[in-house]
Scaffold this motif. Structure first.
Motif, PDB file in Angstrom:
ATOM      1  N   ASN A  18       0.833  -1.210   0.000  1.00 30.21           N
ATOM      2  CA  ASN A  18       0.000   0.000   0.000  1.00 30.21           C
ATOM      3  C   ASN A  18       0.865   1.256   0.000  1.00 30.21           C
ATOM      4  O   ASN A  18       0.536   2.236  -0.663  1.00 30.21           O
ATOM      5  CB  ASN A  18      -0.964  -0.014   1.183  1.00 30.21           C
ATOM      6  CG  ASN A  18      -2.102  -0.992   0.967  1.00 30.21           C
ATOM      7  OD1 ASN A  18      -2.565  -1.189  -0.144  1.00 30.21           O
ATOM      8  ND2 ASN A  18      -2.536  -1.633   2.035  1.00 30.21           N
ATOM      9  N   TYR A  21       1.995   1.758  -3.560  1.00 31.63           N
ATOM     10  CA  TYR A  21       0.936   2.353  -4.369  1.00 31.63           C
ATOM     11  C   TYR A  21       0.825   3.858  -4.089  1.00 31.63           C
ATOM     12  O   TYR A  21       0.766   4.672  -5.011  1.00 31.63           O
ATOM     13  CB  TYR A  21      -0.413   1.686  -4.081  1.00 31.63           C
ATOM     14  CG  TYR A  21      -0.571   0.264  -4.582  1.00 31.63           C
ATOM     15  CD1 TYR A  21      -0.029  -0.164  -5.782  1.00 31.63           C
ATOM     16  CD2 TYR A  21      -1.304  -0.657  -3.837  1.00 31.63           C
ATOM     17  CE1 TYR A  21      -0.197  -1.461  -6.232  1.00 31.63           C
ATOM     18  CE2 TYR A  21      -1.487  -1.965  -4.284  1.00 31.63           C
ATOM     19  CZ  TYR A  21      -0.931  -2.362  -5.480  1.00 31.63           C
ATOM     20  OH  TYR A  21      -1.117  -3.646  -5.939  1.00 31.63           O
ATOM     21  N   ARG A  22       0.776   4.226  -2.814  1.00 35.61           N
ATOM     22  CA  ARG A  22       0.640   5.641  -2.444  1.00 35.61           C
ATOM     23  C   ARG A  22       1.822   6.476  -2.947  1.00 35.61           C
ATOM     24  O   ARG A  22       1.647   7.615  -3.361  1.00 35.61           O
ATOM     25  CB  ARG A  22       0.510   5.802  -0.928  1.00 35.61           C
ATOM     26  CG  ARG A  22      -0.869   5.475  -0.392  1.00 35.61           C
ATOM     27  CD  ARG A  22      -1.031   5.904   1.061  1.00 35.61           C
ATOM     28  NE  ARG A  22       0.051   5.493   1.942  1.00 35.61           N
ATOM     29  CZ  ARG A  22       0.139   4.325   2.574  1.00 35.61           C
ATOM     30  NH1 ARG A  22      -0.816   3.427   2.428  1.00 35.61           N
ATOM     31  NH2 ARG A  22       1.155   4.042   3.354  1.00 35.61           N
ATOM     32  N   LYS A  29      -5.205  -0.512  -3.791  1.00 38.91           N
ATOM     33  CA  LYS A  29      -5.002  -0.979  -2.424  1.00 38.91           C
ATOM     34  C   LYS A  29      -4.936  -2.496  -2.426  1.00 38.91           C
ATOM     35  O   LYS A  29      -5.611  -3.147  -3.219  1.00 38.91           O
ATOM     36  CB  LYS A  29      -6.149  -0.534  -1.522  1.00 38.91           C
ATOM     37  CG  LYS A  29      -6.167   0.944  -1.223  1.00 38.91           C
ATOM     38  CD  LYS A  29      -7.232   1.266  -0.200  1.00 38.91           C
ATOM     39  CE  LYS A  29      -7.176   2.683   0.242  1.00 38.91           C
ATOM     40  NZ  LYS A  29      -7.604   3.670  -0.706  1.00 38.91           N
ATOM     41  N   GLY A  61      -4.888  -4.492  -8.729  1.00 40.14           N
ATOM     42  CA  GLY A  61      -3.721  -3.794  -8.209  1.00 40.14           C
ATOM     43  C   GLY A  61      -2.443  -4.012  -8.988  1.00 40.14           C
ATOM     44  O   GLY A  61      -1.358  -3.851  -8.431  1.00 40.14           O
TER      45      GLY A  61
END
Length: 137
Positions: A18, A21-22, A29, A61
């Motif tokens: 996560n 990804y951020r 997520k 994802g």
């Protein structure tokens, strides 16, 4: 391409995906109940999630660090993640990604389980989306 390590991500380390990804401003997520896979250089450079659905797995994802794109990393990651999976692997994606997934063997000629069919309808209210599947024998 440098030798990357592709492996499942242990559940206690899920926050790392996560965070990855951020760090790329992605809204993706890691899904609870799924199996997360990552490719690592010294850090995570790609990731995905496989979640069980009726008749197979839902692939979500899939994201590759822009510096590592164009080298076949997404295909390698997906190939290793779905090895040993039975049934069909489905994904929902933007139509612009159809060619990428077709090269991996995915096709729009697939029948979605009801849960994914309902998601597709909801997602299409806000953005263009297509469904693709790949049957593993």
């Amino acid at each position: 391409m440098p030798e990357l390590h592709i492996e499942p991500l242990a559940e206690p380390l899920w926050p790392l995906l996560n965070k990855f990804y951020r760090s790329h401003n992605s809204s993706m997520k890691a899904l609870k109940g799924g199996r997360l896979w990552v490719a690592r250089d010294s850090e995570i450079v790609a990731g995905l999630c496989l979640s069980p659905v009726m008749g197979g797995q839902w692939l979500t994802g899939v994201f590759v660090d822009p510096a590592y794109r164009g080298q076949g990393l997404a295909a390698r990651l997906i190939e290793q993640a779905v090895a040993g999976v039975e049934g069909t692997v489905w994904l929902l994606c933007h139509p612009d990604l159809e060619g990428l997934y077709q090269r991996m063997g995915f096709s729009q000629e697939t029948v979605l389980p009801q849960s994914l069919s309902e998601r597709l309808v909801r997602y299409k209210r806000n953005k263009p989306m297509i469904a693709m599947g790949f049957s593993i024998i």
